[in-house]
Design an enzyme around this catalytic site. Structure first.
Site, PDB file in Angstrom:
ATOM      1  CG  ASP A   1      -2.076   0.992   1.099  1.00 23.16           C
ATOM      2  OD1 ASP A   1      -3.108   0.711   0.464  1.00 23.16           O
ATOM      3  OD2 ASP A   1      -1.912   2.088   1.673  1.00 23.16           O
TER       4      ASP A   1
ATOM      5  CE1 TYR B   1      -5.668   6.501  -0.128  1.00 26.72           C
ATOM      6  CE2 TYR B   1      -5.520   6.794   2.251  1.00 26.72           C
ATOM      7  CZ  TYR B   1      -5.563   5.973   1.142  1.00 26.72           C
ATOM      8  OH  TYR B   1      -5.515   4.608   1.303  1.00 26.72           O
TER       9      TYR B   1
ATOM     10  CG  HIS C   1      -4.058  -4.041   0.072  1.00 25.48           C
ATOM     11  ND1 HIS C   1      -3.229  -3.571  -0.925  1.00 25.48           N
ATOM     12  CD2 HIS C   1      -4.308  -2.970   0.871  1.00 25.48           C
ATOM     13  CE1 HIS C   1      -3.007  -2.279  -0.742  1.00 25.48           C
ATOM     14  NE2 HIS C   1      -3.640  -1.895   0.343  1.00 25.48           N
TER      15      HIS C   1
END
Length: 384
Positions: free
Chosen positions: A175, A306, A362
């Site tokens: 990630d 983000y 993930h």
């Protein structure tokens, strides 16, 4: 640099229990398959476990068994685990988590990496392991400096490893950790022994990055459809967190049940669990995740990661190919979110290892720690 012990105040736990007891659940129907998102019936049982059976103090003791520290890096408080290796020539290795992860997701690989002999391995494969919490995540808080994103974090990690006395070192991540590690291999290649990642993507992925469809072989074409489906159905969280992260933060910083649902829904969808999240993570592990965000009040700054990456896009430090010049290994997890064509990967990275894993998604280090450990040992064996 100071030793760090997790010690959550009793009043925080008392307040948490009060909030869980007062959860105002939404009406949920026709959602047995989670098509609308979090299944409320499931989360009612998980919250009941949180209140009635989960023992934070016991989990706190488990976490505190790892040697933890805090330090200031370029004016930011950074929390990290630092476990020295037991072997003749341990390689310094920094492991970087992502969202919604924490440093605790690496707990199952730390022992085998630092003390391989105690876990059936060769002591010659030992690593000195450093596991920081990303800025604004967990105990790397409070973060009140705007503009901190993943590519700037790579520079912070170089400074952190300098503090620890490491000249050259290795990096691994998934990630955000994949992007931080790849940026280390791009900008700081001369410092890197090697880079190991499992979420490979172009470093400008948040703005313009994409794969060229022409690079996909006929056998790889189904990967395009999988990634398109993910982009269509699974990126709402990203759109929100890269544009208005503080709007959900108001609710998720107030409701522990809401925070749990926001985080665990991703564990279910993004892991290799076949729709049964407890195949991969037991109830205590799922609640650990929520607790590390809750007790630190760090959801808001984790979501801002983000925003900061989107509004201050990655800029290359050089225009040479490969983009990532450090020796690179890619672990291809069958249920990972990104699946680049190998042709692209060989052009973009100094690719020296490409391993198709038989299982895992993930959250690779938490889902398949044995596979990740063995791949790291194999990749770095000739780089000591």
């Amino acid at each position: 640099m100071e030793p760090f012990t997790i010690a959550v105040a009793d009043e925080v736990l008392t307040d948490l229990d009060r909030r869980l007891a007062a959860t105002r659940w939404p009406d949920d129907f026709a959602n047995d398959d989670w098509r609308y998102g979090a299944n409320v019936a499931y989360f009612k049982t998980l919250v009941a476990h949180w209140r009635e059976r989960y023992d934070w103090r016991a989990r706190e003791r488990l976490m505190n068994a790892l040697p933890q520290f805090t330090t200031e890096v370029e004016g930011l408080r950074i929390h990290f685990v630092h476990q020295k290796g037991k072997g003749s020539n341990p390689i310094p290795l920094i492991l970087t988590h992502g969202w919604p992860w924490t440093f605790w997701d690496y707990r199952k690989v730390i022992g085998p990496l630092t003390d391989p002999a105690a876990h059936g391995g060769d002591p010659a494969d030992a690593f000195d392991v450093v596991v920081p919490s990303l800025p604004g995540y967990g105990f790397s808080t409070p973060l009140r400096t705007p503009g901190i994103n993943w590519w700037k974090t790579a520079d912070l990690w170089v400074s952190l490893m300098d503090q620890l006395g490491y000249g050259r070192f290795a990096a691994q991540g998934g990630d955000w950790g994949s992007f931080v590690s790849a940026q280390l291999g791009h900008k700081h290649a001369q410092r890197m022994i090697g880079v190991h990642i499992h979420t490979p993507s172009p470093l400008d992925f948040l703005t313009t990055g994409k794969f060229d469809k022409a690079d996909f072989t006929p056998e790889e074409r189904p990967l395009l459809h999988r990634m398109a489906a993910f982009a269509q159905e699974e990126t709402g969280y990203m759109a929100l967190q890269k544009t208005k992260p503080m709007t959900p933060a108001v609710g998720l910083n107030d409701s522990p049940a809401g925070l749990l649902a926001w985080l665990v829904e991703k564990r279910r969808k993004w892991s290799d669990c076949g729709g049964d999240v407890e195949r991969r993570f037991d109830n205590d592990e799922l609640i650990d995740l929520a607790m590390l965000y809750w007790v630190t009040g760090s959801y808001g700054t984790s979501a801002r990661f983000y925003y900061e990456g989107y509004h201050d896009p990655w800029r290359p430090s050089h225009v040479r190919l490969p983009v990532v010049e450090a020796p690179t290994a890619i672990a291809v997890m069958p249920q990972e979110l990104t699946h680049p064509p190998r042709k692209w990967a060989e052009r973009y990275y100094n690719l020296q290892r490409w391993t198709h894993m038989p299982a895992g998604g993930h959250f690779a280090a938490a889902e398949e720690p044995g596979l990740i450990v063995e791949d790291l040992r194999a990749f770095f064996r000739d780089k000591r």
